[in-house]
Scaffold this motif. Structure first.
Motif, short mmCIF file in Angstrom:
data_model
loop_
_atom_site.label_atom_id
_atom_site.label_comp_id
_atom_site.label_asym_id
_atom_site.label_seq_id
_atom_site.Cartn_x
_atom_site.Cartn_y
_atom_site.Cartn_z
N MET A 199 9.51 66.29 60.58
CA MET A 199 10.18 65.17 61.24
C MET A 199 11.67 65.45 61.42
N LYS A 200 12.28 66.11 60.46
CA LYS A 200 13.69 66.46 60.56
C LYS A 200 13.90 67.74 61.36
N TYR A 201 12.87 68.58 61.41
CA TYR A 201 13.00 69.86 62.10
C TYR A 201 12.95 69.72 63.62
N VAL A 202 12.06 68.85 64.11
CA VAL A 202 11.92 68.72 65.57
C VAL A 202 13.17 68.08 66.15
N ARG A 203 13.46 68.40 67.39
CA ARG A 203 14.66 67.88 68.04
C ARG A 203 14.54 66.43 68.48
N PRO A 204 13.39 66.00 69.02
CA PRO A 204 13.32 64.59 69.44
C PRO A 204 13.47 63.65 68.26
N PRO A 205 14.11 62.51 68.44
CA PRO A 205 14.17 61.53 67.35
C PRO A 205 12.80 60.94 67.08
N VAL A 206 12.49 60.74 65.80
CA VAL A 206 11.21 60.19 65.39
C VAL A 206 11.42 58.75 64.95
N HIS A 207 10.80 57.81 65.67
CA HIS A 207 10.86 56.39 65.32
C HIS A 207 9.62 56.07 64.49
N THR A 208 9.78 55.36 63.41
CA THR A 208 8.67 55.04 62.52
C THR A 208 8.39 53.55 62.55
N VAL A 209 7.10 53.21 62.49
CA VAL A 209 6.66 51.82 62.49
C VAL A 209 5.59 51.68 61.42
N ALA A 210 5.79 50.75 60.49
CA ALA A 210 4.80 50.49 59.45
C ALA A 210 3.92 49.33 59.87
N LEU A 211 2.62 49.50 59.72
CA LEU A 211 1.67 48.42 59.96
C LEU A 211 0.57 48.53 58.92
N GLY A 212 0.13 47.38 58.44
CA GLY A 212 -0.90 47.41 57.40
C GLY A 212 -0.29 47.74 56.06
N GLN A 213 -0.27 49.01 55.73
CA GLN A 213 0.25 49.45 54.44
C GLN A 213 0.99 50.76 54.58
N ALA A 214 2.03 50.90 53.79
CA ALA A 214 2.77 52.15 53.66
C ALA A 214 3.07 52.31 52.18
N PHE A 215 2.15 52.98 51.48
CA PHE A 215 2.22 53.08 50.02
C PHE A 215 2.70 54.47 49.60
N GLY A 216 3.53 54.50 48.57
CA GLY A 216 3.92 55.76 47.96
C GLY A 216 4.58 56.73 48.91
N ALA A 217 3.91 57.88 49.11
CA ALA A 217 4.47 58.91 49.99
C ALA A 217 4.56 58.43 51.43
N ALA A 218 3.68 57.52 51.84
CA ALA A 218 3.77 56.98 53.20
C ALA A 218 5.03 56.14 53.37
N ALA A 219 5.45 55.43 52.32
CA ALA A 219 6.70 54.68 52.38
C ALA A 219 7.89 55.62 52.52
N MET A 220 7.80 56.77 51.85
CA MET A 220 8.87 57.77 52.00
C MET A 220 8.94 58.27 53.43
N LEU A 221 7.78 58.54 54.07
CA LEU A 221 7.79 58.97 55.47
C LEU A 221 8.35 57.89 56.37
N LEU A 222 8.04 56.64 56.07
CA LEU A 222 8.57 55.53 56.85
C LEU A 222 10.10 55.53 56.84
N SER A 223 10.68 55.84 55.72
CA SER A 223 12.14 55.83 55.60
C SER A 223 12.80 57.04 56.26
N GLN A 224 12.00 58.06 56.59
CA GLN A 224 12.57 59.29 57.15
C GLN A 224 12.74 59.24 58.66
N GLY A 225 12.39 58.12 59.28
CA GLY A 225 12.62 58.00 60.71
C GLY A 225 14.11 57.94 61.03
N LYS A 226 14.41 58.03 62.31
CA LYS A 226 15.80 57.98 62.75
C LYS A 226 16.40 56.63 62.38
N ARG A 227 17.55 56.66 61.77
CA ARG A 227 18.19 55.43 61.33
C ARG A 227 18.50 54.53 62.52
#
Length: 274
Positions: A148-176
């Motif tokens: 997600m940090k390596y690719v050039r396009p910005p990555v927008h993240t959207v949580a739906l349903g559940q984002a537990f543990g490591a998935a919550a970490m991925l959610l936070s790694q989207g473009k601020r």
């Protein structure tokens, strides 16, 4: 000259000896096919049946259907349609097969366009099942986060349903500024579970690695949320549930998407290329 003519005659005789003439039919193109294929073409009178030239040395492709002159093929699968609109969907725990697919999609979208954003929808229990049974390793989430940090396009993240543990970490790694959650999503912070088995020395080595992965996960969340690492580690020491508005206050996401706030395009992008 006589020797050359004799050689050519021998080659022609040898070629005809190895040519499967008996029981086969020769077509205008020079391709020799069984009589059944010739009969199948001549006996077919359906308007939906038409031969089609294909690559690879084959002469005809049977069974191709047409509608008003346009070839009819199988419908594209749903992940391909989402990928065409630059959407990556994580709807399973982070097992190796899911990680492989998500990374491949991110890399493909990176080479397709380096400026158009990628939207990643996350509905995952992380590296565990819904009941807490470990099914994957934190390295799966680290691999996705790195890409997600390596690719050039910005990555927008959207949580739906559940984002537990490591998935919550991925959610936070989207473009601020582009980290979202739907109103009824649930976000969970916890610490990784060990799957160590075997001798005591092996368990100790694995426990050390689990502790390292736990701290690295907390460091990623702390960097994304702007909180001290010690605070995040204290919150992850026990299960911590966050509702979308609480996740905004925590710094994991930037906004809660209410109904009608963000509208998806009415017409998919692939329709413009038909």
């Amino acid at each position: 000259m006589k020797i050359t003519a004799a050689v050519l005659c021998a080659l022609a005789t040898g070629a005809s000896a190895f040519s499967p003439q008996k029981g086969f039919v020769s077509r205008k193109s020079g391709l020799i096919v069984p009589p059944s294929a010739q009969d199948e073409q001549s006996s077919s009178s359906s308007p939906l049946f038409a031969p089609n030239m294909v690559a690879g040395g084959a002469e005809r492709s049977y069974g191709q259907e047409y509608y008003e002159g346009a070839p009819i093929g199988p419908p594209p699968d749903l992940p391909s349609l989402l990928l065409h609109n630059r959407i990556v969907y994580i709807g399973m725990p982070l097992v190796p097969a899911v990680t492989e697919l998500v990374i491949a999609e991110l890399l493909y979208l990176n080479y397709e366009s380096t400026t158009d954003p990628i939207t990643m929808y996350i509905n995952s229990s992380g590296t565990t099942t819904a009941n807490g049974q470990p099914v994957g390793f934190e390295t799966e989430a680290f691999a996705i986060a790195d890409v997600m940090k390596y690719v050039r396009p910005p990555v927008h993240t959207v949580a739906l349903g559940q984002a537990f543990g490591a998935a919550a970490m991925l959610l936070s790694q989207g473009k601020r500024g582009y980290r979202f959650a739907l109103p009824n999503a649930t976000i969970l912070l916890n610490q990784p579970k060990s799957q160590a088995r075997g001798q005591a020395s092996d368990i100790a080595i694995k426990a050390k690695e689990v502790a390292h992965n736990r701290r690295h996960t907390c460091e990623l969340i702390a960097t994304a949320s702007g909180k001290p690492v010690e605070t995040v580690m204290a919150d992850c020491s026990r299960v911590k549930y966050l509702q979308p508005h609480e996740a905004v206050a925590y710094g994991l996401i930037d906004e809660v998407i209410d109904n009608g706030t963000k509208n998806l395009p009415v017409e998919p992008a692939f329709m413009s290329q038909l």
